[in-house]
Enzyme design. Sequence first.
Site, PDB file in Angstrom:
ATOM      1  N   LYS A 153       0.891  -1.169   0.000  1.00 25.02           N
ATOM      2  CA  LYS A 153       0.000   0.000   0.000  1.00 25.02           C
ATOM      3  C   LYS A 153       0.926   1.215   0.000  1.00 25.02           C
ATOM      4  O   LYS A 153       1.439   1.629   1.041  1.00 25.02           O
ATOM      5  CB  LYS A 153      -0.878  -0.017   1.262  1.00 25.02           C
ATOM      6  CG  LYS A 153      -2.215   0.684   1.142  1.00 25.02           C
ATOM      7  CD  LYS A 153      -2.143   2.169   0.844  1.00 25.02           C
ATOM      8  CE  LYS A 153      -1.744   3.005   2.035  1.00 25.02           C
ATOM      9  NZ  LYS A 153      -1.487   4.428   1.668  1.00 25.02           N
ATOM     10  N   GLU A 206      -0.489   7.507  -0.717  1.00 30.50           N
ATOM     11  CA  GLU A 206      -1.508   8.026  -1.637  1.00 30.50           C
ATOM     12  C   GLU A 206      -1.094   9.382  -2.198  1.00 30.50           C
ATOM     13  O   GLU A 206      -1.791   9.952  -3.019  1.00 30.50           O
ATOM     14  CB  GLU A 206      -2.870   8.112  -0.927  1.00 30.50           C
ATOM     15  CG  GLU A 206      -2.960   9.081   0.250  1.00 30.50           C
ATOM     16  CD  GLU A 206      -2.440   8.504   1.581  1.00 30.50           C
ATOM     17  OE1 GLU A 206      -1.501   7.679   1.552  1.00 30.50           O
ATOM     18  OE2 GLU A 206      -2.965   8.908   2.631  1.00 30.50           O
ATOM     19  N   ARG A 207       0.069   9.902  -1.729  1.00 34.00           N
ATOM     20  CA  ARG A 207       0.442  11.235  -2.184  1.00 34.00           C
ATOM     21  C   ARG A 207       1.406  11.240  -3.364  1.00 34.00           C
ATOM     22  O   ARG A 207       1.600  12.274  -3.996  1.00 34.00           O
ATOM     23  CB  ARG A 207       1.007  12.034  -1.011  1.00 34.00           C
ATOM     24  CG  ARG A 207      -0.118  12.345  -0.015  1.00 34.00           C
ATOM     25  CD  ARG A 207       0.297  13.328   1.005  1.00 34.00           C
ATOM     26  NE  ARG A 207       0.854  12.669   2.183  1.00 34.00           N
ATOM     27  CZ  ARG A 207       1.311  13.334   3.245  1.00 34.00           C
ATOM     28  NH1 ARG A 207       1.310  14.631   3.241  1.00 34.00           N
ATOM     29  NH2 ARG A 207       1.771  12.671   4.270  1.00 34.00           N
ATOM     30  N   SER A 232       4.814   8.282  10.025  1.00 35.73           N
ATOM     31  CA  SER A 232       4.979   9.129  11.203  1.00 35.73           C
ATOM     32  C   SER A 232       4.814   8.290  12.480  1.00 35.73           C
ATOM     33  O   SER A 232       4.180   7.228  12.461  1.00 35.73           O
ATOM     34  CB  SER A 232       3.947  10.251  11.159  1.00 35.73           C
ATOM     35  OG  SER A 232       2.670   9.684  10.973  1.00 35.73           O
ATOM     36  N   CYS A 263      13.429  11.461   7.007  1.00 34.47           N
ATOM     37  CA  CYS A 263      13.468  11.029   8.402  1.00 34.47           C
ATOM     38  C   CYS A 263      14.873  11.174   8.963  1.00 34.47           C
ATOM     39  O   CYS A 263      15.067  11.085  10.162  1.00 34.47           O
ATOM     40  CB  CYS A 263      12.994   9.592   8.528  1.00 34.47           C
ATOM     41  SG  CYS A 263      14.168   8.423   7.878  1.00 34.47           S
ATOM     42  N   GLU A 281       8.648  16.776  15.356  1.00 35.75           N
ATOM     43  CA  GLU A 281       9.116  16.643  13.968  1.00 35.75           C
ATOM     44  C   GLU A 281       8.376  17.673  13.104  1.00 35.75           C
ATOM     45  O   GLU A 281       7.154  17.662  13.039  1.00 35.75           O
ATOM     46  CB  GLU A 281       8.818  15.226  13.456  1.00 35.75           C
ATOM     47  CG  GLU A 281       9.267  15.031  12.021  1.00 35.75           C
ATOM     48  CD  GLU A 281       9.078  13.595  11.537  1.00 35.75           C
ATOM     49  OE1 GLU A 281       7.975  13.044  11.704  1.00 35.75           O
ATOM     50  OE2 GLU A 281      10.048  13.041  10.975  1.00 35.75           O
TER      51      GLU A 281
HETATM   52  P1  NAD Z   1       2.109   9.008   7.365  1.00 36.04           P
HETATM   53  O1  NAD Z   1       2.258   8.395   8.715  1.00 36.04           O
HETATM   54  O2  NAD Z   1       1.114  10.094   7.180  1.00 36.04           O
HETATM   55  O3  NAD Z   1       1.712   7.881   6.272  1.00 36.04           O
HETATM   56  C1  NAD Z   1       2.463   6.702   6.110  1.00 36.04           C
HETATM   57  C2  NAD Z   1       1.557   5.613   5.532  1.00 36.04           C
HETATM   58  O4  NAD Z   1       0.538   5.309   6.484  1.00 36.04           O
HETATM   59  C3  NAD Z   1       0.844   6.010   4.257  1.00 36.04           C
HETATM   60  O5  NAD Z   1       0.806   4.897   3.393  1.00 36.04           O
HETATM   61  C4  NAD Z   1      -0.544   6.412   4.734  1.00 36.04           C
HETATM   62  O6  NAD Z   1      -1.551   6.169   3.773  1.00 36.04           O
HETATM   63  C5  NAD Z   1      -0.759   5.543   5.944  1.00 36.04           C
HETATM   64  N1  NAD Z   1      -1.531   6.199   7.005  1.00 36.04           N
HETATM   65  C6  NAD Z   1      -1.593   7.521   7.291  1.00 36.04           C
HETATM   66  N2  NAD Z   1      -2.374   7.734   8.361  1.00 36.04           N
HETATM   67  C7  NAD Z   1      -2.802   6.533   8.779  1.00 36.04           C
HETATM   68  C8  NAD Z   1      -3.635   6.097   9.851  1.00 36.04           C
HETATM   69  N3  NAD Z   1      -4.167   6.950  10.721  1.00 36.04           N
HETATM   70  N4  NAD Z   1      -3.863   4.758   9.969  1.00 36.04           N
HETATM   71  C9  NAD Z   1      -3.319   3.887   9.114  1.00 36.04           C
HETATM   72  N5  NAD Z   1      -2.523   4.245   8.085  1.00 36.04           N
HETATM   73  C10 NAD Z   1      -2.270   5.547   7.912  1.00 36.04           C
HETATM   74  O7  NAD Z   1       3.569   9.479   6.913  1.00 36.04           O
HETATM   75  P2  NAD Z   1       3.969  10.388   5.672  1.00 36.04           P
HETATM   76  O8  NAD Z   1       3.549  11.790   5.946  1.00 36.04           O
HETATM   77  O9  NAD Z   1       3.575   9.735   4.406  1.00 36.04           O
HETATM   78  O10 NAD Z   1       5.561  10.290   5.748  1.00 36.04           O
HETATM   79  C11 NAD Z   1       6.352  11.094   6.573  1.00 36.04           C
HETATM   80  C12 NAD Z   1       6.665  10.441   7.895  1.00 36.04           C
HETATM   81  O11 NAD Z   1       7.355   9.205   7.680  1.00 36.04           O
HETATM   82  C13 NAD Z   1       7.585  11.289   8.732  1.00 36.04           C
HETATM   83  O12 NAD Z   1       7.166  11.220  10.076  1.00 36.04           O
HETATM   84  C14 NAD Z   1       8.936  10.623   8.564  1.00 36.04           C
HETATM   85  O13 NAD Z   1       9.871  10.843   9.600  1.00 36.04           O
HETATM   86  C15 NAD Z   1       8.539   9.186   8.483  1.00 36.04           C
HETATM   87  N6  NAD Z   1       9.579   8.392   7.847  1.00 36.04           N
HETATM   88  C16 NAD Z   1      10.340   7.587   8.642  1.00 36.04           C
HETATM   89  C17 NAD Z   1      11.373   6.862   8.089  1.00 36.04           C
HETATM   90  C18 NAD Z   1      12.243   5.985   8.944  1.00 36.04           C
HETATM   91  O14 NAD Z   1      13.130   5.328   8.409  1.00 36.04           O
HETATM   92  N7  NAD Z   1      12.032   5.931  10.244  1.00 36.04           N
HETATM   93  C19 NAD Z   1      11.632   6.956   6.717  1.00 36.04           C
HETATM   94  C20 NAD Z   1      10.827   7.787   5.941  1.00 36.04           C
HETATM   95  C21 NAD Z   1       9.801   8.509   6.528  1.00 36.04           C
END
Ligand code: NAD
Length: 480
Positions: free
Chosen positions: A172, A175-176, A225, A280, A381
């Site tokens: 999955k 979506e962005r 996140s 990240c 963050e």
């Molecule tokens: P996000 O948490 O909004 O979304 C990540 C994924 O989860 C997406 O596929 C999204 O559709 C899904 N999602 C979003 N909200 C959800 C919910 N409430 N329930 C279930 N699924 C949900 O993250 P983002 O904005 O796409 O990405 C940025 C974040 O990812 C930042 O916090 C960044 O630090 C983190 N990140 C971490 C690493 C790492 O290695 N630790 C690497 C890249 C990004």
Amino acid sequence: MLIRNFIGGRWVGATSADSLPLSNPATGEALGQVPLSTDADVATAVTAAAQAFPAWRAVPAIERIQVLFRLKASLERELDPLAELMTREHGKTREESAGELKRGIESLTHACAIPTLMMGETLENIAPGIDCETVRQPLGVFAVITPYNFPVMIPLWFWPFAVATGNTVVLKPSERDPLTHQRVVELAIEAGLPPGVLNVVHGDQRAVSALLTHPEVRGVSFVGSSPVARSIYAQAAASGKRVQALGGAKNHMIVLPDADVEATARAVVGSVYGAAGQRCLAGSVIVGVGEAYRPMREAILEGASALRLGNGLDAGVTMGPVISAPHRQRVAGYVDQGEREGATLLPDGRAATVTAYPEGHWFGPTVFEGVTPEMAVGREEIFGPVAGLTRADSLEAAIDLVHRNAYGNAISLFTRSGAAAREFRYRAGISMIGVNIGVVAPMAFFPFGGSRGSFYGDLKAQGKDAIDFYTDQRVVISKW
Ligand code: NAD
């Protein structure tokens, strides 16, 4: 462009008409509609993956990896158009997109070593006439759920290892920005990946929740996140699944007075402002120890002012837009809050514009001074191009300051002292540790993942951990 699910080897629409618009964050150009899959779509994808599993598992590992070798060659051949597409949907510069693709290709390359990495162990005669061995076996269907900031590299941290070890996958993607990876899937099919081995469902949290509760899903690899990572970890574990959930970050960079000022500023500016701060591993709080503070501050301000904001496909541009208007608002909200909480705002990126692209989600390089661990800009963050500067009296005080933060993804020290670097490594208490490195990104053969509030689970992404995560060690004891 048409964005579709990929299930059982076929491109299909979602069963619901709901969708989200996808647009270029620099130009506003409409790129397509992302389907929002339903529980039924997810169930169809999981069934396709479960049905493909026995036959795929039976393919010898050496043959499974031939598909990955061919995909690697295709990605290398198509690097430029893929990078261009990624910049159009994500906003990062063309060079940053190409860099991301190369890191993804490294993961794929490492997964090609599965026949060696997956070997078990044997001990003869554990008791008279009795031998014992382990064999690593795949488990079935894995769900992979990924964020927007590395739309190709992060899926490639996971699914190549899962399928190389003989599992099948439902991905999955974010979506962005799902388009570039969609092209990767097309290339994977051309490379000979059989139907059902890799399936893709687009969507939001509804699709995620269907994956987390589906009984046929054996494990979940998640990156996003921290609040979502924590909840994914809890839900997947409650359904008896393996789970690795990588979360957000608040990375600190400590600069000692003996550091090389120019090299440090280059590394810090690259880390804070690369991909407009949407990494990240981005540096967020820069701690100048004693006399390091003043020269470091000047060098960072100079570096930030030299950045050129714009469309990442245009020559000379060094920083692209942030992903969306709401995200721009969120970053601006942190800057507003930083001012209210008493940090001193130096360059302020809130009003940045790019004349040729009035629709872009622009945010200029921003620097705060006097940031404390209690302020939101020092604690949370931001995920945008914002640096927080602060001071400490000693390395020890700087590390204590870092430990007051809940996250634990990456930390860097800048110094010429081996003894200080050794002490730092011993006490850092955070998983990805850099010495004179701005972006502490482990290569594909090392584990990638944080600690504390940045990671939920045990086994990290890529490296040997990937093999442990996607296989079960079965122990065989034999007497003849
Ligand atoms: P996000 O948490 O909004 O979304 C990540 C994924 O989860 C997406 O596929 C999204 O559709 C899904 N999602 C979003 N909200 C959800 C919910 N409430 N329930 C279930 N699924 C949900 O993250 P983002 O904005 O796409 O990405 C940025 C974040 O990812 C930042 O916090 C960044 O630090 C983190 N990140 C971490 C690493 C790492 O290695 N630790 C690497 C890249 C990004």
